[in-house]
Design an enzyme around this catalytic site. Structure first.
Site, PDB file in Angstrom:
ATOM      1  N   CYS A  93      29.738  49.956 110.616  1.00  9.41           N
ATOM      2  CA  CYS A  93      28.803  48.939 110.116  1.00  9.41           C
ATOM      3  C   CYS A  93      28.527  47.975 111.259  1.00  9.41           C
ATOM      4  CB  CYS A  93      29.304  48.246 108.861  1.00  9.41           C
ATOM      5  SG  CYS A  93      31.007  47.755 108.915  1.00  9.41           S
ATOM      6  N   ALA A 121      40.683  52.799 103.403  1.00  8.17           N
ATOM      7  CA  ALA A 121      40.675  51.615 102.529  1.00  8.17           C
ATOM      8  C   ALA A 121      39.474  50.715 102.803  1.00  8.17           C
ATOM      9  CB  ALA A 121      41.963  50.819 102.744  1.00  8.17           C
ATOM     10  N   ASP A 160      49.067  56.489 110.143  1.00  9.27           N
ATOM     11  CA  ASP A 160      48.111  56.382 111.243  1.00  9.27           C
ATOM     12  C   ASP A 160      47.297  57.675 111.310  1.00  9.27           C
ATOM     13  OD1 ASP A 160      46.814  56.219 113.650  1.00  9.27           O
ATOM     14  OD2 ASP A 160      48.594  55.617 114.806  1.00  9.27           O
ATOM     15  N   GLY A 173      38.316  52.132 100.071  1.00 10.38           N
ATOM     16  CA  GLY A 173      38.159  53.394  99.339  1.00 10.38           C
ATOM     17  C   GLY A 173      36.774  53.635  98.760  1.00 10.38           C
ATOM     18  N   GLU A 232      45.247  55.590 105.345  1.00 13.33           N
ATOM     19  CA  GLU A 232      45.066  54.165 105.653  1.00 13.33           C
ATOM     20  C   GLU A 232      46.347  53.647 106.282  1.00 13.33           C
ATOM     21  OE1 GLU A 232      42.577  51.814 105.683  1.00 13.33           O
ATOM     22  OE2 GLU A 232      44.205  50.559 106.450  1.00 13.33           O
TER      23      GLU A 232
HETATM   24  C1  SAM Z   1      35.770  50.108 108.071  1.00 10.22           C
HETATM   25  S1  SAM Z   1      37.234  50.146 107.189  1.00 10.22           S
HETATM   26  C2  SAM Z   1      37.026  51.572 106.190  1.00 10.22           C
HETATM   27  C3  SAM Z   1      36.181  51.355 104.977  1.00 10.22           C
HETATM   28  C4  SAM Z   1      36.298  52.500 103.982  1.00 10.22           C
HETATM   29  N1  SAM Z   1      35.964  53.764 104.570  1.00 10.22           N
HETATM   30  C5  SAM Z   1      35.422  52.296 102.756  1.00 10.22           C
HETATM   31  O1  SAM Z   1      34.326  52.826 102.702  1.00 10.22           O
HETATM   32  O2  SAM Z   1      35.853  51.587 101.844  1.00 10.22           O
HETATM   33  C6  SAM Z   1      38.364  50.745 108.367  1.00 10.22           C
HETATM   34  C7  SAM Z   1      39.766  50.965 107.814  1.00 10.22           C
HETATM   35  O3  SAM Z   1      40.457  51.801 108.740  1.00 10.22           O
HETATM   36  C8  SAM Z   1      41.794  51.393 108.820  1.00 10.22           C
HETATM   37  N2  SAM Z   1      42.311  51.953 110.099  1.00 10.22           N
HETATM   38  C9  SAM Z   1      42.014  51.547 111.353  1.00 10.22           C
HETATM   39  N3  SAM Z   1      42.651  52.316 112.250  1.00 10.22           N
HETATM   40  C10 SAM Z   1      43.343  53.244 111.551  1.00 10.22           C
HETATM   41  C11 SAM Z   1      44.206  54.315 111.914  1.00 10.22           C
HETATM   42  N4  SAM Z   1      44.494  54.586 113.199  1.00 10.22           N
HETATM   43  N5  SAM Z   1      44.750  55.061 110.935  1.00 10.22           N
HETATM   44  C12 SAM Z   1      44.488  54.797 109.632  1.00 10.22           C
HETATM   45  N6  SAM Z   1      43.704  53.782 109.231  1.00 10.22           N
HETATM   46  C13 SAM Z   1      43.127  53.016 110.179  1.00 10.22           C
HETATM   47  C14 SAM Z   1      41.701  49.888 108.753  1.00 10.22           C
HETATM   48  O4  SAM Z   1      42.928  49.334 108.355  1.00 10.22           O
HETATM   49  C15 SAM Z   1      40.603  49.703 107.719  1.00 10.22           C
HETATM   50  O5  SAM Z   1      41.140  49.624 106.427  1.00 10.22           O
END
Ligand code: SAM
Length: 433
Positions: free
Chosen positions: A357, A237, A286, A239, A259
């Site tokens: 980032c 997310a 997760d 996305g 997510e």
């Molecule tokens: C940097 S953002 C991702 C941005 C996304 N890839 C985009 O380009 O739009 C990181 C995301 O990873 C999720 N996240 C962190 N740890 C996670 C886990 N163990 N399992 C699933 N999601 C996770 C966070 O809630 C966050 O939404």
């Protein structure tokens, strides 16, 4: 009895902006959150002044100091002074009203300008506006046709143009020109002046065009999953990269998009559905619990975990942010866990892209090093080579075998957000180091 005349009030716009700046510095709160909470009608101009202050903080603060503006006028509120000086020198180049603070700052205009040019400060130009075509809904040729019909002029480079040629051409873009990106197909580059124009454009609302910084588009470009393949996006997310992967695969194959946050999962579902992604299966859960049973046949994995985000150019820094070692330590621990899980839980995996980032080595080269140490069945591929050597910034070469293979997007030289990328490939059986 003579009445004391009412003093002229400072325009609400300046007072509200100064209040936000003060709160951001004293309470270390995010400017964006503070603007949102303020619910002020003229959010856009508040944002413009605060962003200009964030970009030119050195120049504004030093000019206020050198000219003695605050020292000579102890009643002048320091945050208001910063806002007024920024507006006067870097934004609208004029101030409204007859209030005392406004008149005071106007009387220092020449001295302020001299102080800024004398110290060699130059206005920092914002980076260009990148617009990516969502090829699920709109093709590159349709987009080019549309732009021509709207009188945009396409600036083209010769086929053998170098990356340096490209960057020079982007810096010299005229306001009515645009370019297609050198590395990422479907990314269009516009003058920064059009940032707000594109954010409220109908095609962006319709998801034909996606506002996505070029740096973040390199993740899908480097992972390069073929059309028809099976991909796992472990931290998906909102996305943006899921959608780009879907475009890259021509909307054929399968993408599991995981997510863990319920709220962000909803955003992911909405974006991918509105953007016409037929092959995305969003999963609320997760990433560390995903495996070959709940996500079968995975061949390509994107790991884009939570990070400090200090490379994001949309973030505004209005005071010196201290590096929070404890937070970085925690983030790096989770990053290593997720990347290592990607390397061990999916027997059919061929390639993994890791992306942050952040510009901190703790979240980048260090994470790569730790994961390679415990997962010797993976090797790094050169990101620069994958971009046909049309790239400049790599990692820290003190990290042997790592530095030259990983890639940085640096805001000042690549004109993008600050992004780190590493690309791993599974070794063939018996393949040596
Ligand atoms: C940097 S953002 C991702 C941005 C996304 N890839 C985009 O380009 O739009 C990181 C995301 O990873 C999720 N996240 C962190 N740890 C996670 C886990 N163990 N399992 C699933 N999601 C996770 C966070 O809630 C966050 O939404």
């Amino acid at each position: 009895m003579s009445k004391k005349p009412h003093s002229v009030k400072v325009p609400t716009q300046y007072r509200a902006t100064a209040k936000i700046l003060k709160a951001a510095v004293e309470k270390q709160k995010s400017i964006k959150t503070l603007i949102f909470e303020e619910k002020h009608a003229r959010v856009r101009s508040m944002h413009a002044v605060l962003k200009a202050y964030s970009d030119n903080r050195g120049a504004v603060d030093s000019a206020i100091e050198t000219t003695g503006l605050l020292k000579d006028n102890p009643n002048l509120d320091p945050s208001l002074a910063k806002v007024l000086v920024t507006e006067l020198i870097f934004v609208r180049k004029k101030l409204n009203g007859e209030s005392k603070p406004v008149q005071k700052v106007l009387s220092y205009e020449e001295k302020l300008k001299e102080a800024i040019s004398g110290a060699g400060f130059e206005k920092k130009e914002p980076n260009p506006r990148y617009v990516r075509i969502n090829t699920n809904l709109y093709s590159l040729s349709q987009a080019l046709e549309y732009l021509a019909s709207e009188d945009w002029r396409r600036k083209e480079l010769p086929a053998d143009a170098s990356y340096a040629d490209f960057l020079a051409a982007v810096k010299a873009l005229e306001e009515d020109e645009f370019m297609t990106d050198l590395q990422v197909e479907g990314v269009l580059v516009f003058h920064h002046k059009w940032s707000s124009y594109w954010s409220s454009h109908e095609f962006v609302k319709q998801k034909k065009f996606i506002l996505q910084n070029k740096g973040t588009c390199l993740a899908a470009e480097l992972l390069a999953p073929p059309s028809g393949s099976t991909v796992l996006d472990m931290c998906a997310a909102p996305g943006m990269k899921t959608l780009h992967l879907c475009n890259f695969m021509k909307n054929k194959g399968r993408i599991y998009a995981v997510e863990q946050s319920t709220e962000r999962y909803r955003v992911l579902c909405n974006i991918t559905s509105e953007a016409g992604c037929d092959i995305v299966t969003p999963i609320l859960g997760d990433a560390l619990r995903m495996n070959a049973e709940n996500c079968p046949e995975v061949e390509y994995i994107l790991v884009d975990p939570s990070c400090s985000g200090n490379g994001m150019q949309s973030r505004m820094n209005v005071c010196d942010e201290e590096k929070d070692d404890q937070r970085l330590f925690k983030l790096a621990g989770l990053q290593v866990k997720i990347l290592s899980h990607a390397m061990t839980a999916f027997p059919n995996v061929k390639r993994i892209a890791y992306c942050t980032c952040s510009l901190y080595k703790e979240e980048n080269e260090e994470v790569v090093k730790r994961c390679l140490q415990v997962n010797p069945s993976f090797k790094l591929l050169s990101c620069k080579k994958a971009l046909r050597n049309k790239w400049h910034n790599v990692g820290d070469t003190e990290y042997a075998k790592i530095g030259k293979n990983v890639l940085y997007c640096l805001p000042d030289s690549d004109l993008t957000d600050g992004i780190f990328l590493a690309l791993f490939e599974k070794r063939r059986d018996g393949e040596a180091d």
